[in-house]
Design a protein around this motif. Structure first.
Motif, PDB file in Angstrom:
ATOM      1  N   HIS A   1       0.148   4.519  -7.757  1.00  0.00           N
ATOM      2  CA  HIS A   1       1.304   5.201  -7.153  1.00  0.00           C
ATOM      3  C   HIS A   1       2.476   4.251  -6.986  1.00  0.00           C
ATOM      4  O   HIS A   1       2.337   3.041  -7.121  1.00  0.00           O
TER       5      HIS A   1
ATOM      6  N   HIS B   1       4.320   3.161  -4.462  1.00  0.00           N
ATOM      7  CA  HIS B   1       4.649   2.376  -3.264  1.00  0.00           C
ATOM      8  C   HIS B   1       4.786   0.920  -3.696  1.00  0.00           C
ATOM      9  O   HIS B   1       4.009   0.455  -4.541  1.00  0.00           O
TER      10      HIS B   1
ATOM     11  N   ASP C   1       3.893  -1.865  -2.513  1.00  0.00           N
ATOM     12  CA  ASP C   1       2.738  -2.767  -2.447  1.00  0.00           C
ATOM     13  C   ASP C   1       1.746  -2.512  -3.596  1.00  0.00           C
ATOM     14  O   ASP C   1       0.735  -3.200  -3.713  1.00  0.00           O
ATOM     15  N   HIS C   2       2.075  -1.549  -4.457  1.00  0.00           N
ATOM     16  CA  HIS C   2       1.264  -1.298  -5.654  1.00  0.00           C
ATOM     17  C   HIS C   2       2.067  -1.452  -6.955  1.00  0.00           C
ATOM     18  O   HIS C   2       1.490  -1.585  -8.019  1.00  0.00           O
TER      19      HIS C   2
ATOM     20  N   HIS D   1      -1.850  11.259  -0.233  1.00  0.00           N
ATOM     21  CA  HIS D   1      -1.316  10.007   0.339  1.00  0.00           C
ATOM     22  C   HIS D   1       0.125  10.287   0.762  1.00  0.00           C
ATOM     23  O   HIS D   1       0.598  11.421   0.612  1.00  0.00           O
TER      24      HIS D   1
ATOM     25  N   ASP E   1      -4.679   4.332  -2.612  1.00  0.00           N
ATOM     26  CA  ASP E   1      -4.504   4.638  -1.183  1.00  0.00           C
ATOM     27  C   ASP E   1      -4.784   6.120  -1.005  1.00  0.00           C
ATOM     28  O   ASP E   1      -4.265   6.935  -1.771  1.00  0.00           O
TER      29      ASP E   1
HETATM   30 ZN   LIG Z   1       0.525   3.538  -0.685  1.00  0.00          ZN
END
Ligand SMILES: [Zn+2]
Length: 494
Positions: A95, A97, A99-100, A189, A211
């Motif tokens: 996804h 976000h 942090d990914h 999510h 997540d």
């Molecule tokens: Zn996430």
């Protein structure tokens, strides 16, 4: 033998970067930023230097030093080869976000990125509204020779654009990358288009939860992922554990109900903030606004994102369009603030007041408004005001009887440089909060709580478990007797 190597996302929340190697096939699962690792060295005015980016990041151990992984212009310029073939067959992105996905702009342009249409659109929105290069890479450090003047200059603009290979896959699509069969399975999510991954390799099956949660609008999707794993004879589960130490969660429906109650009790302007890319949350606020006969005033950035979703055949109708009759688009002050100046004094200059083309486009929308409309129609509006645009309150001037709802991650987000005290000062100054008063804070996290994560582990029945995206691997150890706790740089074999 299949080997998974962890370059982040273990022993910490976020920063997922996992490499799967199966014979000659090499796949990267996510390539995200670790806030804790970057935060150890970098802050607002101290960052990796653009001209030496990769070497700076390698020196601090923030990015793994792997040949054939990074964009060739950077690799060449920084003396890290760049002429070699890439050894990577694909990036599988769970996804969008940060942090990914945040380091995707530094990857080689010829590595295909497999993702959902929603992730594609969110990354496109990043590119259109900022200087990021998720979808289109702009080659740097290229020299151009000018025939006429005979001089050498830096190449720039369109001549440096290289589109990345974005491979959009539909939910539950199955496809092969080399020796690995991949299933991208949708899960619930706090951002649209999240996929968990199920990989059938030559030495067994592994799943990566990405997540996930169960209390948003797509619980059925997460249930479906767990069921699919259960019937896949799972050898290894990489399972997130962001909130394993938390017992119980509200639902997205609870958020909508509670926001509705505040709106019903508000006589004047309802001011609110929520995560810009959490479109399910936007929908909750939108529904609450409509139920209380108010229009939702969104930012330009959000209007651009909703427009992208509205124009894609895969996502059309999922969320309100920017021209929805209950939506208003807020035009902030431009660089000369011409929006409230006499056009006779600045003929034809209003569009130029907005530096970017994507912003100018919305000037012509019939539902575009500015602060004067908000100030004069307070009872009819829910006004989105982020922590970065609190200055708009100076123009909007909320009347007594206005309210403020906070519907974003924890009361205050660590990534922000604004202190919570400073935000409170704004709210108190504009009468949105009493001195020492309590914020109306309604939020649900994007991550399952302890019992729910235990449910994922029990339900998927993996032979082996590796905790990811957590600071508390001891919960996984308690819930599964074959749990292997790994650290950065470790590998696990199937
Ligand atoms: Zn996430």
């Amino acid at each position: 033998m299949t080997v998974i190597t962890f370059h982040g996302g273990v022993g910490e929340i976020g920063g997922n970067k996992f490499i799967v190697e199966d014979g000659d096939t090499r796949i990267l699962m996510d390539f995200g930023m670790s806030f804790s690792h970057e935060g150890k060295f970098f802050a607002e005015f101290v960052n990796a230097r653009g001209s030496n980016y990769l070497n700076d990041m390698f020196a601090l151990g923030i990015l793994p030093k792997i040949k054939g992984l990074y964009r060739r212009d950077y690799a060449r310029h920084m003396g890290f080869d760049g002429r070699e073939d890439t050894a990577f067959d694909a990036v599988l992105l769970t996804h969008a976000h940060v942090d990914h996905c945040a380091y995707i702009p530094y990857l080689r342009e010829d590595i295909p990125i497999y993702c959902s249409e929603e992730s594609n659109l969110i990354m496109r929105n990043f590119d259109e509204t900022s200087t990021s290069q998720y979808i289109t890479m702009k080659e740097k450090f290229r020299v151009k020779h000018n025939e006429k003047s005979g001089k050498y200059t830096r190449a720039s603009g369109e001549e440096t654009e290289i589109p990345r290979r974005i491979e959009v896959r539909r939910p539950r699509d199955k496809f092969s990358i080399g020796s690995i069969d991949v299933e991208m399975l949708p899960v619930d999510h706090s951002i649209p288009g999240v996929c968990a991954l199920l990989l059938h390799t030559s030495s067994g099956t592994l799943a990566n939860t990405g997540d996930l949660r169960f209390n948003g609008r797509r619980k059925m999707d997460t249930d479906g992922f767990v069921d699919r794993c259960a019937e896949s004879d799972l050898d290894l589960l990489l399972c997130e554990g962001t909130r394993v130490d938390v017992e119980r969660s509200l639902t997205e429906a609870d958020v909508e109900t509670r926001v509705s109650r505040v709106l019903d009790a508000t006589r004047e302007l309802a001011v609110c903030t929520y995560p810009v890319r959490d479109l399910d949350r936007l929908l909750s606020i939108y529904n609450a606004a409509v139920a209380s006969n108010r229009h939702l005033v969104i930012s330009l950035n959000q209007a651009n994102l909703l427009d992208l979703f509205d124009r894609s055949e895969h996502t059309k109708g999922m969320y309100p369009s920017p021209t929805d009759k209950n939506v208003r688009i807020y035009l902030p002050r431009g660089s000369w603030s011409l929006i409230d100046k006499d056009p006779g004094d600045f003929p034809d200059m209003l569009p130029g007041d907005y530096g970017r083309l994507w912003q100018r486009r919305f000037l012509d929308y019939s539902n575009a408004i500015d602060y004067r409309h908000v100030r004069d129609n307070q009872r009819d509006l829910v006004f989105f005001c982020s922590d970065f645009t609190l200055q708009d309150l100076i123009d909007v001037r909320p009347n007594p009887g206005s309210s403020y709802v906070r519907s974003s991650t924890e009361p205050f987000n660590e990534e922000m440089n604004l202190s919570s005290a400073r935000i409170m000062n704004w709210l108190v100054h504009f009468g949105l909060l009493k001195e020492g008063g309590k914020l109306e804070h309604f939020h649900i996290s994007g991550h399952g709580d302890g019992p729910q994560i235990k449910g994922v582990i029990d339900g998927t029945r993996p032979k082996k478990l590796v905790p990811i995206h957590t600071e508390h691997p001891e919960y996984h150890q308690k819930w599964h007797k074959k749990t292997e706790v790994v650290k950065n740089g470790d590998s696990v074999a199937l």
